[in-house]
Design an enzyme around this catalytic site. Sequence first.
Site, PDB file in Angstrom:
ATOM      1  N   ASP A 205     -26.113  10.286 -25.502  1.00 51.15           N
ATOM      2  CA  ASP A 205     -25.251   9.215 -25.988  1.00 51.15           C
ATOM      3  C   ASP A 205     -24.444   8.582 -24.859  1.00 51.15           C
ATOM      4  O   ASP A 205     -23.915   9.292 -24.001  1.00 51.15           O
ATOM      5  CB  ASP A 205     -24.292   9.831 -27.023  1.00 51.15           C
ATOM      6  CG  ASP A 205     -23.433   8.798 -27.716  1.00 51.15           C
ATOM      7  OD1 ASP A 205     -23.965   8.078 -28.567  1.00 51.15           O
ATOM      8  OD2 ASP A 205     -22.223   8.720 -27.410  1.00 51.15           O
ATOM      9  N   GLU A 263     -29.087   6.687 -23.537  1.00 47.55           N
ATOM     10  CA  GLU A 263     -28.639   5.420 -24.119  1.00 47.55           C
ATOM     11  C   GLU A 263     -27.845   4.654 -23.064  1.00 47.55           C
ATOM     12  O   GLU A 263     -26.858   5.152 -22.543  1.00 47.55           O
ATOM     13  CB  GLU A 263     -27.743   5.691 -25.334  1.00 47.55           C
ATOM     14  CG  GLU A 263     -27.367   4.405 -26.055  1.00 47.55           C
ATOM     15  CD  GLU A 263     -26.080   4.501 -26.877  1.00 47.55           C
ATOM     16  OE1 GLU A 263     -25.918   3.678 -27.788  1.00 47.55           O
ATOM     17  OE2 GLU A 263     -25.233   5.378 -26.604  1.00 47.55           O
TER      18      GLU A 263
HETATM   19  O1  ISL Z   1     -20.977  -1.352 -26.456  1.00 44.64           O
HETATM   20  C1  ISL Z   1     -22.143  -1.145 -26.463  1.00 44.64           C
HETATM   21  C2  ISL Z   1     -23.100  -1.808 -25.517  1.00 44.64           C
HETATM   22  O2  ISL Z   1     -23.051  -3.202 -25.576  1.00 44.64           O
HETATM   23  C3  ISL Z   1     -22.643  -0.215 -27.464  1.00 44.64           C
HETATM   24  O3  ISL Z   1     -23.956  -0.437 -27.815  1.00 44.64           O
HETATM   25  C4  ISL Z   1     -22.480   1.227 -27.045  1.00 44.64           C
HETATM   26  O4  ISL Z   1     -23.441   1.595 -26.125  1.00 44.64           O
HETATM   27  C5  ISL Z   1     -22.621   2.034 -28.252  1.00 44.64           C
HETATM   28  O5  ISL Z   1     -21.581   1.692 -29.132  1.00 44.64           O
HETATM   29  C6  ISL Z   1     -22.595   3.522 -27.987  1.00 44.64           C
HETATM   30  O6  ISL Z   1     -22.973   4.138 -29.182  1.00 44.64           O
HETATM   31  C7  ISL Z   1     -23.017   5.515 -29.244  1.00 44.64           C
HETATM   32  O7  ISL Z   1     -21.775   6.100 -28.931  1.00 44.64           O
HETATM   33  C8  ISL Z   1     -20.707   5.843 -29.845  1.00 44.64           C
HETATM   34  C9  ISL Z   1     -21.111   6.078 -31.297  1.00 44.64           C
HETATM   35  O8  ISL Z   1     -20.131   5.556 -32.142  1.00 44.64           O
HETATM   36  C10 ISL Z   1     -22.449   5.457 -31.633  1.00 44.64           C
HETATM   37  O9  ISL Z   1     -22.815   5.769 -32.941  1.00 44.64           O
HETATM   38  C11 ISL Z   1     -23.420   5.971 -30.623  1.00 44.64           C
HETATM   39  O10 ISL Z   1     -24.741   5.556 -30.869  1.00 44.64           O
HETATM   40  C12 ISL Z   1     -19.598   6.748 -29.464  1.00 44.64           C
HETATM   41  O11 ISL Z   1     -20.088   8.062 -29.334  1.00 44.64           O
END
Ligand code: ISL
Length: 557
Positions: A205, A263
């Site tokens: 993540d 990610e």
């Molecule tokens: O801000 C972003 C990029 O433009 C988002 O896509 C970011 O990468 C995303 O919000 C990260 O998500 C992950 O971490 C979060 C969680 O709430 C999400 O569900 C998870 O997929 C915090 O852990």
Amino acid sequence: KVGKTWWKETVVYQIYPASFKDSNGDGLGDIPGIISKIPYIASLGVNAVWLSPIYASPQHDMGYDISDYRDIHGPYGTLDDFQRLIDELHKNQIKLLMDLVVNHTSDEHSWFKESRSSKQTPKRNWYFWRDPKYDADGNRQEPNNWRSIFGGSAWHYDEATDQYYLALFLPSQPDLNWSNADMRQATYDDMRFWLDRGVDGFRIDSMNLMSKHPDLPDAKVIRPKEKYQDGSEFFASGPKMHDYIREMRTEVFDHYDAMTVGELGFTKDEQSVSEYVAKDRHELNMVFTGDIVDMDFGPGGKYERDDFHPRKIRHITNMWQCALPKFDGWNSVYLDNHDSGRSLSRYASDKPEHRIASAKMLATYLLTLAGTPFLLAGQEFGMANLGKDYGAESYIDVEAKNAYNAILEQRGGAESSMGDVLREMQLKARDHGRLPVQWDDSPNAGFTTPDAKPWMTINKDHVEWNAANQQDDDDSVLSFYKHLLQLRKDHAGLLVYGSYTPLKERRPGRWSSDQEQSISAAKYDGYEVLVSNGQSEFADGSVRLGAYGTVVLLKQQ
Ligand code: ISL
């Protein structure tokens, strides 16, 4: 030429544990519920499950706020249940990927409790603590102007020690300080804990947020009217990022045959992305770039209007499909996850007359590109967003709620002015990706017992759109997915290991997916139809595509 490995041949099925299947009638999905659906998962033909977080957590961000990396959230089950899940999946030749959330912890994690307790504790530096700044009038200010991804300042004042801590997401999700070697080792131990139990890999993540610019400088002021600014230039893909990944590999992943998918929010350019996945760098197997889920964001953010156009998908797809093979890197392919609206409603059409063709068109996209496909539970039988008759009160996720309230405040509190924002929520809010899975047409959709209160809204379209009533229908979306998943296996040389060359982009002008298209070219002589979603005709070397039509042509040998 491409090296073969299991994770390239894998299709990953994402399970959002709260929403998959409830076994005990408390209205929340759980691990025994997932186990009970393994025969269904196996029947699809996927080879891996990615489980969104199931660790102990106060659930301020649905488990992405972990308070104990070595325990299971009580309502989801026990460590024994989890072991049974791994064993049962493995018996069915299905791997299990966990969600590794180590950019931040919950503020209820013992590490953070200790860290906040005093400036002298050895764990102080496991998080980011900074002194306040003071303005000319002596008012206390945050250490810098960064905005949290969920709105407001990214800094939170803690009276006990008169310092601020950094939290890029919720205030209850303090960021870990990866420059601290002890903290890194403790995290590696936690990863081994799960790999030793048989877990096959991790979706990591917010991976690229782990290295921040050491000085945490102020962000450029792009929106002068706003107090807090986008600091991603200084907190995404920072200078030590690749050192941390390489260390993680040598300390942990290399000792297991673990699959890794990182990610990457904010990092979208070819060069930077290639540094994570180029084969000779030995970092990650693959990454998710955010551009597919961000492609209909407006200039001011997610809940602003953008004229989404299919050209964008084509551009992003062509870019990554062509870019990564140049570095011997491997792609991930996805349209849906738990952070967005369902692609069917967002990028195609959930109108009754188009829904089947649309879902099949997106399935074809997902399962015939080069790379490892990820599908979100429910996508395989055409689950859609909540419809227009669900108002703002149906949206319970913190991201949409915070965004809605911030815009409402800017507009002076007039609910009547919020129609445009609600429309964007109806397309993109994270709630849609988290809707309980619609197993059948019974009250509560077979997700939980009929008299239970589900933790979130069950889409009323489950009466018509559910897994059960597509099971025995050869023309259903579900059967189409199974068919394509089988084709990937039968034609692995082509559909898994083949190379991608975009055809000439022939129509630069505007077109929309519900218009008929015809592509006539002698060059399709000697081809046969491998896949069609029923909205295409192929004759005499030319293709006619109806609304949301798709066709895969195979050159006869
Ligand atoms: O801000 C972003 C990029 O433009 C988002 O896509 C970011 O990468 C995303 O919000 C990260 O998500 C992950 O971490 C979060 C969680 O709430 C999400 O569900 C998870 O997929 C915090 O852990």
